[in-house]
Design a protein around this motif. Structure first.
Motif, mmCIF file in Angstrom:
data_model
loop_
_atom_site.group_PDB
_atom_site.id
_atom_site.type_symbol
_atom_site.label_atom_id
_atom_site.label_comp_id
_atom_site.label_asym_id
_atom_site.label_seq_id
_atom_site.Cartn_x
_atom_site.Cartn_y
_atom_site.Cartn_z
ATOM 1 N N UNK A 233 41.386 81.928 20.087
ATOM 2 C CA UNK A 233 41.942 83.010 20.894
ATOM 3 C C UNK A 233 43.161 83.550 20.183
ATOM 4 N N UNK A 234 43.154 84.847 19.931
ATOM 5 C CA UNK A 234 44.312 85.529 19.347
ATOM 6 C C UNK A 234 44.920 86.380 20.441
ATOM 7 N N UNK A 235 45.776 85.773 21.241
ATOM 8 C CA UNK A 235 46.393 86.427 22.386
ATOM 9 C C UNK A 235 46.900 85.375 23.348
ATOM 10 N N UNK A 236 47.569 85.804 24.389
ATOM 11 C CA UNK A 236 48.130 84.886 25.371
ATOM 12 C C UNK A 236 47.041 84.406 26.328
ATOM 13 N N UNK A 237 47.207 83.161 26.828
ATOM 14 C CA UNK A 237 46.253 82.573 27.767
ATOM 15 C C UNK A 237 47.010 82.137 29.008
ATOM 16 N N UNK A 238 46.540 82.585 30.172
ATOM 17 C CA UNK A 238 47.135 82.202 31.461
ATOM 18 C C UNK A 238 45.978 81.781 32.367
ATOM 19 N N UNK A 239 46.075 80.543 32.902
ATOM 20 C CA UNK A 239 45.024 80.044 33.787
ATOM 21 C C UNK A 239 45.560 78.880 34.607
ATOM 22 N N UNK A 240 44.709 78.310 35.450
ATOM 23 C CA UNK A 240 45.110 77.192 36.297
ATOM 24 C C UNK A 240 45.226 75.911 35.468
ATOM 25 N N UNK A 241 44.135 75.488 34.860
ATOM 26 C CA UNK A 241 44.107 74.314 33.995
ATOM 27 C C UNK A 241 43.469 74.727 32.676
ATOM 28 N N UNK A 242 44.075 74.306 31.569
ATOM 29 C CA UNK A 242 43.566 74.660 30.249
ATOM 30 C C UNK A 242 43.245 73.389 29.474
ATOM 31 N N UNK A 243 42.016 73.312 28.994
ATOM 32 C CA UNK A 243 41.571 72.211 28.138
ATOM 33 C C UNK A 243 41.269 72.813 26.774
ATOM 34 N N UNK A 244 41.945 72.314 25.752
ATOM 35 C CA UNK A 244 41.711 72.787 24.382
ATOM 36 C C UNK A 244 40.974 71.708 23.603
ATOM 37 N N UNK A 245 39.784 72.035 23.133
ATOM 38 C CA UNK A 245 39.010 71.098 22.329
ATOM 39 C C UNK A 245 39.618 70.917 20.946
ATOM 40 N N UNK A 246 39.151 69.909 20.211
ATOM 41 C CA UNK A 246 39.712 69.584 18.902
ATOM 42 C C UNK A 246 39.628 70.729 17.905
ATOM 43 N N UNK A 247 38.584 71.534 17.965
ATOM 44 C CA UNK A 247 38.417 72.633 17.012
ATOM 45 C C UNK A 247 39.035 73.938 17.507
ATOM 46 N N UNK A 248 39.636 73.929 18.678
ATOM 47 C CA UNK A 248 40.172 75.164 19.254
ATOM 48 C C UNK A 248 41.452 75.599 18.557
ATOM 49 N N UNK B 296 49.975 77.633 32.046
ATOM 50 C CA UNK B 296 48.997 77.019 32.941
ATOM 51 C C UNK B 296 49.677 75.903 33.717
ATOM 52 N N UNK B 297 49.127 75.580 34.890
ATOM 53 C CA UNK B 297 49.658 74.461 35.664
ATOM 54 C C UNK B 297 49.486 73.153 34.898
ATOM 55 N N UNK B 298 48.311 72.984 34.284
ATOM 56 C CA UNK B 298 48.012 71.767 33.525
ATOM 57 C C UNK B 298 47.409 72.164 32.186
ATOM 58 N N UNK B 299 47.820 71.456 31.128
ATOM 59 C CA UNK B 299 47.284 71.699 29.789
ATOM 60 C C UNK B 299 46.962 70.363 29.139
ATOM 61 N N UNK B 300 45.753 70.254 28.580
ATOM 62 C CA UNK B 300 45.395 69.132 27.723
ATOM 63 C C UNK B 300 45.009 69.732 26.380
ATOM 64 N N UNK B 301 45.841 69.474 25.372
ATOM 65 C CA UNK B 301 45.642 70.087 24.056
ATOM 66 C C UNK B 301 45.162 69.053 23.055
ATOM 67 N N UNK B 302 44.016 69.331 22.442
ATOM 68 C CA UNK B 302 43.514 68.519 21.346
ATOM 69 C C UNK B 302 43.379 69.381 20.094
ATOM 70 N N UNK B 303 43.540 70.694 20.228
ATOM 71 C CA UNK B 303 43.417 71.634 19.120
ATOM 72 C C UNK B 303 44.775 72.151 18.680
ATOM 73 N N UNK B 304 44.794 73.377 18.161
ATOM 74 C CA UNK B 304 46.017 73.968 17.608
ATOM 75 C C UNK B 304 46.518 75.109 18.489
ATOM 76 N N UNK B 305 47.848 75.139 18.679
ATOM 77 C CA UNK B 305 48.499 76.233 19.392
ATOM 78 C C UNK B 305 49.658 76.713 18.547
ATOM 79 N N UNK B 306 49.647 78.000 18.218
ATOM 80 C CA UNK B 306 50.778 78.630 17.549
ATOM 81 C C UNK B 306 51.373 79.607 18.553
#
Length: 155
Positions: free
Chosen positions: A66-81, A89-99
């Motif tokens: 995703x090239x842009x902002x993300x707003x949601x209730x719960x966000x799950x980022x997979x390893x390749x994301x 987001x209220x809850x975030x589980x990050x396994x990928x990359x966030x810049x």
């Protein structure tokens, strides 16, 4: 754009283009009692690239880019994301990359995660091996500090 949902949303609940580069995912139908018991989430698959902001009223699982902002209730980022933009987001589980920055109440950063940006959280869990390049600020710590400073100024 291929947004899939589990369980499948009715046809009237399609992503809506709100302005150039922004999408809102919402369900305009009243849920039936059986549907209300099932969690609703949307998935952006590993082969998907979204350019523009995403705003979802449901939980979101991202395996793509995703090239842009993300707003949601719960966000799950997979390893390749990968997200290049800010996350809220209220809850975030990050396994990928966030810049970009992350603003959440409950944050879990997995060992495979790479975060480049400032993080504002209420609760945090960082797994050994995760990489964070930016500042970490606790929301309750900032509020408590302001309260203490205010009381000290009154004395």
């Amino acid at each position: 754009m291929n947004l899939s949902s589990r369980p499948r949303r009715p046809a009237s609940s399609r992503p809506i283009a709100t302005d150039e580069g922004s999408f809102t995912v919402s369900n305009h139908n009243e849920p039936t009692p059986a549907a209300a018991e099932q969690p609703v989430f949307s998935v952006i698959g590993a082969d998907i690239v979204v350019t523009g902001n995403i705003e979802a009223s449901v939980d979101l699982h991202i395996d793509g880019r995703v090239e842009g902002d993300v707003r949601c209730k719960t966000l799950i980022l997979g390893e390749a994301s990968m997200i290049i933009g800010n996350v809220s987001a209220d809850r975030v589980r990050a396994a990928g990359a966030v810049t970009g920055s992350i603003d959440t109440n409950d944050l879990a950063i997995e060992a495979s995660a790479r975060v480049s940006g400032d993080v504002l959280y209420e609760r945090i869990r960082v797994t050994n091996g995760a990489q964070i390049d930016g500042s970490l600020k606790c929301k309750s710590g900032a509020a408590a500090l302001k309260t203490r400073r205010g009381k000290a100024g009154e004395a």
